[in-house]
Design an enzyme around this catalytic site. Structure first.
Site, PDB file in Angstrom:
ATOM      1  N   ASP A  47       0.701  -1.043   0.493  1.00 47.08           N
ATOM      2  CA  ASP A  47      -0.329  -0.055   0.159  1.00 47.08           C
ATOM      3  C   ASP A  47       0.721   1.053  -0.097  1.00 47.08           C
ATOM      4  OD1 ASP A  47       0.744   0.666   2.802  1.00 47.08           O
ATOM      5  OD2 ASP A  47      -0.678  -1.092   3.356  1.00 47.08           O
ATOM      6  N   ASP A  53       5.110  -7.806   2.172  1.00 45.06           N
ATOM      7  CA  ASP A  53       6.012  -8.935   3.221  1.00 45.06           C
ATOM      8  C   ASP A  53       5.161 -10.460   1.989  1.00 45.06           C
ATOM      9  OD1 ASP A  53       5.974  -6.809   5.393  1.00 45.06           O
ATOM     10  OD2 ASP A  53       4.607  -7.373   5.634  1.00 45.06           O
ATOM     11  N   ASP A 105      -0.456 -11.195   4.516  1.00 40.51           N
ATOM     12  CA  ASP A 105      -2.000 -10.204   5.097  1.00 40.51           C
ATOM     13  C   ASP A 105      -2.195 -10.437   6.606  1.00 40.51           C
ATOM     14  OD1 ASP A 105      -3.943  -8.444   5.713  1.00 40.51           O
ATOM     15  OD2 ASP A 105      -3.491  -7.836   3.348  1.00 40.51           O
ATOM     16  N   ASP A 111      -2.268 -11.857  -1.319  1.00 35.81           N
ATOM     17  CA  ASP A 111      -2.512 -11.670  -1.988  1.00 35.81           C
ATOM     18  C   ASP A 111      -1.812 -11.748  -3.091  1.00 35.81           C
ATOM     19  OD1 ASP A 111      -4.827  -9.731  -1.936  1.00 35.81           O
ATOM     20  OD2 ASP A 111      -3.713  -8.276  -1.137  1.00 35.81           O
ATOM     21  N   GLY A 339     -30.809 -29.945 -32.129  1.00 36.72           N
ATOM     22  CA  GLY A 339     -32.143 -29.157 -32.880  1.00 36.72           C
ATOM     23  C   GLY A 339     -33.081 -29.255 -31.527  1.00 36.72           C
ATOM     24  N   GLY A 340     -32.799 -29.843 -30.869  1.00 33.88           N
ATOM     25  CA  GLY A 340     -34.304 -30.327 -29.890  1.00 33.88           C
ATOM     26  C   GLY A 340     -35.005 -31.176 -30.353  1.00 33.88           C
ATOM     27  N   SER A 370     -26.927 -33.629 -29.295  1.00 33.93           N
ATOM     28  CA  SER A 370     -27.443 -32.629 -28.895  1.00 33.93           C
ATOM     29  C   SER A 370     -29.768 -33.801 -29.152  1.00 33.93           C
ATOM     30  CB  SER A 370     -27.862 -31.832 -29.395  1.00 33.93           C
ATOM     31  OG  SER A 370     -28.914 -30.453 -28.507  1.00 33.93           O
ATOM     32  N   ASP A 651     -23.539 -30.622 -23.450  1.00 34.27           N
ATOM     33  CA  ASP A 651     -23.922 -30.838 -24.643  1.00 34.27           C
ATOM     34  C   ASP A 651     -22.946 -30.048 -25.817  1.00 34.27           C
ATOM     35  OD1 ASP A 651     -25.249 -30.478 -27.069  1.00 34.27           O
ATOM     36  OD2 ASP A 651     -27.262 -30.078 -26.163  1.00 34.27           O
TER      37      ASP A 651
END
Length: 822
Positions: A47, A53, A105, A111, A339-340, A370, A651
């Protein structure tokens, strides 16, 4: 040296199950890698008021499950450590050392200053080697590290490999407590438990009660330089109980002689009964995972049977005077797009037409994704389906498609699903929303949940009486990357399930069971096929970035999201790449934003049958691997699938609407592809995506070049071929289009005035009855779509026969491997 044929799997598997192409067995030596972390420079400030550290962590997953850590140097941007760490490494695997510089920290989570991945293969044995590692060439941060590689006197390790994946020798550690004393904590009623941890083992962590005698085991790599860690804790409290005066203990596994039992006192247990018996020994060498890019023996045997059926069908269809020779028989494959419901019904129509024309028996491979897999899974319930009239399965589909989907969510249905999912969970499976979707589909399409299994479809292949069905899925990163940046083809067949990229396959009945280092650890009952349909047809697994790329093809997402672990550069041996500061890994905002963009609402998590296997040191240069390697992550072995305990399967349509990859596996040598399109608005999109993919991968594929007029008003059938490239298959593409069907009720039969209405169809847009998300069709809409698909194929009989003659002539004139790299 090539190994002898070896049986694969457990006792319940067929003894004839042998690898399609023998894997290689190598005897490989160990080396001792010493890493000395020297110093770092130009670290960012913590900072405005203080310097960093910093400390460094080191991890080498292929050598040890332990993560080593240096001391923390306080208030320094130029810390000096001079700390040394040691790893026992296997020379034949890809060893990538991960070094991370952290800012300590005391209040919040530490970090990450930067992370670096380093390939240790450039270190020569016996030479001291110093390296300055940096995040990227432009970054100021640097880390100095010193390396020393030395050969050891450890006995060589026998590896099993296909030159991409490596299975190492496995050992098991048996732990037992014969007698139990008073394990009550002084001053209370809490009981003590023993928690044992062995990192990078199959079991990882086990918690055992000391009330009774017990026996437990850990499975781990024999050459792993690791240790067993144990802790005593209270069974009532989640943390350590200080009143017990328990202290952790550890046992280096390298100190245990194979086959010799060792007695160990448990610290803080004052009774003479508090002793553990430890014994380590080798596991069997045989693998349950087949490491090979070749076709499995069952498929090879099927091809011999199917050729006879195909030869007879071709002779009749093409009116040949003589029987075909075995090497003259062309291989025909079906590429059924997704295509369902629209895809399911249209595919019935296409197959019906092929059957009427006597051409269905000319097909060897039947691949789908599919919605097409709904048709496939239904048909293969009948071992003789292609030899029977298709009216019965079509009538079955018509009846159930007309039902409202809302009925599948009535209270009694939900209660039934709950019971089924509870049983599945008790069997050992991880339950997900995709499993519920599979049950809803099964109930919708068949009225009840059936006990059909994928391996049960082998009965339809026993005499070569049907084409071999191939179902395709994608393995992706669960909440890490979008599909475009990481995806791996996973193929399902009645014989086996496996990865095209890695050349690792398991028998289909073992998919979902738990594996480690190629060995079967925990066998679960085979999944019902409805749960696989929850994988193959899960349109809800798309994430935000995938959706953006689908609606805006060719445009990158506005904000580029990179891998949270920096991308690995194979050329430099270190990681590279940078992100915007607010997207830096580890920040809360970055994690939340990435989660929103890459999270998948409904995905299926399955046990990873490649778990624990390692990558060969030369895996990136193998032709078989590079054929299917298509992302930057492929150069980062520590992040590839063998490191993951579970698969995230979605899918295939989330990436491209094509099932062609299965047809391009080496050994299948497909000459002619019958491509059936079920896209409402983009009839060539799936093929053009795959053409682009093949070009990038070096696969031979014909040019798909429809004109602007074809895009505006597509025809019923297109033939794409490349006479200059005999390796490329001939492609016959059937778009879902209403062309001459408007005026003809059958090929050559003009519609009368009262029949013209039957030829009018609304195929595109959200108002169409065939919209992708519509799961309920009126009978008249079902019939019209079925008739259209049937008509379009029959009306192009001449084109199909001409294509068959072309590939037959090509087969007769030359012998060639198809689908291989140029």
């Amino acid at each position: 040296m090539w190994s002898e044929d070896r049986r694969v799997g457990m006792e319940s598997l067929s003894p004839e199950r042998l690898p399609g192409r023998p894997h290689q067995e190598e005897a490989s030596v160990f080396c001792r890698l010493t890493v000395k972390v020297l110093e770092a420079r130009n670290l960012p400030r913590a900072d405005l008021l203080s310097k960093a550290d910093p400390y460094v962590t080191l991890q080498l997953p292929t050598a040890s499950g332990r993560k080593f850590k240096t001391q923390t140097v306080t208030n320094s941007s130029h810390p000096v450590w001079n700390e040394t760490f040691s790893f026992l490494i296997q020379s034949q695997v890809k060893n990538i050392l991960e070094l991370s510089v952290y800012e300590e920290d005391l209040i919040t989570k530490d970090d990450v200053c930067f992370k670096i991945s380093y390939d240790v293969s450039e270190i020569l044995p016996g030479q001291l080697f110093q390296k300055t590692l940096s995040l990227n060439p432009q970054g100021p941060e640097e880390l100095d590290v010193e390396f020393l590689m030395e050969r050891t006197w450890d006995p060589p390790e026998k590896l099993i490999t296909n030159n991409v994946l490596v299975a190492r020798e496995l050992s098991h550690l048996d732990i037992s407590l014969d007698r139990a004393g008073n394990t009550t904590v002084a001053g209370g009623q809490d009981k003590l438990e023993l928690e044992l941890m062995l990192k990078e083992s199959y079991e990882d962590t086990q918690t055992l009660s000391l009330d009774t005698a017990f026996t437990s085991s850990f499975h781990y790599m024999r050459g792993q330089d690791t240790e067993l860690n144990g802790y005593l804790r209270s069974s009532r409290n989640s943390g350590w109980n200080s009143a017990s005066s328990a202290t952790p203990f550890s046992v280096p596994l390298k100190s245990l002689a194979p086959g010799k039992e060792v007695t160990l006192d448990i610290p803080a247990m004052k009774t003479p009964e508090g002793k553990l018996q430890l014994k380590t020994d080798c596991c069997p060498k045989e693998l349950s995972v087949r490491l090979s890019y070749g076709l499995c023996p069952e498929e090879q045997a099927f091809l011999g049977r199917r050729k006879k059926v195909v030869a007879a069908a071709l002779k009749k269809a093409l009116q040949l005077d003589e029987d075909l020779k075995e090497d003259e028989i062309p291989v025909v494959g079906i590429n059924a797009e997704g295509g369902g419901m629209r895809a399911m019904i249209s595919l019935y129509g296409h197959l019906l037409a092929l059957q009427k024309l006597g051409l269905l028996d000319c097909v060897t491979y039947f691949s789908g994704i599919s919605g097409s897999t709904w048709t496939m899974a239904h048909l293969y319930r009948d071992p003789e389906w292609s030899q029977r009239d298709l009216k019965e399965p079509i009538s079955h589909a018509r009846e159930h498609v007309a039902k409202s989907l809302l009925k599948e969510f009535l209270p009694e249905q939900l209660a039934s699903y709950r019971q089924t999912l509870k049983l599945r969970e008790e069997q050992g499976y991880t339950i997900s929303a995709a499993d519920l979707w599979g049950l809803v589909l099964e109930s919708k399409l068949h009225g009840q949940v059936t006990d059909q299994k994928l391996s049960g479809q082998r009965a339809a292949l026993e005499r070569g009486q049907n084409p071999l069905p191939l179902y395709l899925s994608l393995n992706v990163k669960e909440n890490h990357l979008d599909t475009l940046h990481f995806k791996e083809w996973v193929e399902f067949s009645p014989y086996e399930v496996g990865f095209l990229k890695y050349g690792g396959f398991v028998p289909s009945e073992l998919f979902g069971s738990e594996f480690f280092m190629g060995r079967l650890m925990k066998r679960l009952p085979e999944s019902q096929i409805c749960f696989l349909e929850g994988i193959w047809t899960n349109i809800f697994s798309v994430n935000v970035i995938d959706a953006w790329c689908d609606i805006s093809p060719g445009n990158d997402f506005p904000v580029v999201i990179q891998n949270s672990e920096k991308e690995f550069s194979a050329s430099t041996g270190t990681s590279s790449g940078a992100e915007a500061p607010w997207l830096e890994p580890g920040t809360a905002l970055a994690q939340a934003f990435k989660g929103f963009l890459t999270g998948r609402p409904l995905h299926q998590r399955s046990a990873n049958f490649l778990h624990g296997l390692q990558l060969h040191r030369d895996y990136c240069n193998q032709r078989d691997f590079s054929t299917w390697a298509d992302c930057n992550l492929d150069d980062t072995p520590n992040q590839l699938t063998p490191q993951d305990p579970q698969l995230c399967l979605i899918d295939s349509g989330c990436f491209m609407n094509s099932s062609c990859p299965s047809l391009f596996r080496p050994g299948r040598q497909v000459d002619l592809i019958l491509s059936f399109n079920y896209n409402q608005s983009f009839p060539f999109k799936g093929l053009q995506q795959y053409e682009k993919y093949c070009k990038a991968q070096g696969l031979s594929f014909p040019r798909v070049d429809p004109s602007p007029e074809d895009h505006r008003q597509p025809q019923e059938c297109y033939l794409f071929s490349d006479p200059t490239c005999p390796e490329a298959p001939v492609l016959l593409h059937f778009p879902l289009v209403n062309d001459s069907f408007r005026d003809h009720s059958a090929p050559g039969v003009q519609r009368g005035p009262d029949e013209l209405k039957a030829g009018q169809m609304n195929l595109t847009g959200v108002t169409s009855p065939y919209f992708i998300y519509n799961m309920t069709y009126k009978n008249e809409d079902f019939d019209q779509l079925l008739q259209l698909s049937d008509y379009n194929v029959q009306n192009n009989q001449g084109t199909i026969l001409q294509a068959l003659k072309t590939v037959l002539k090509r087969r007769a004139s030359e012998t060639r491997p198809l689908g291989m790299k140029k």
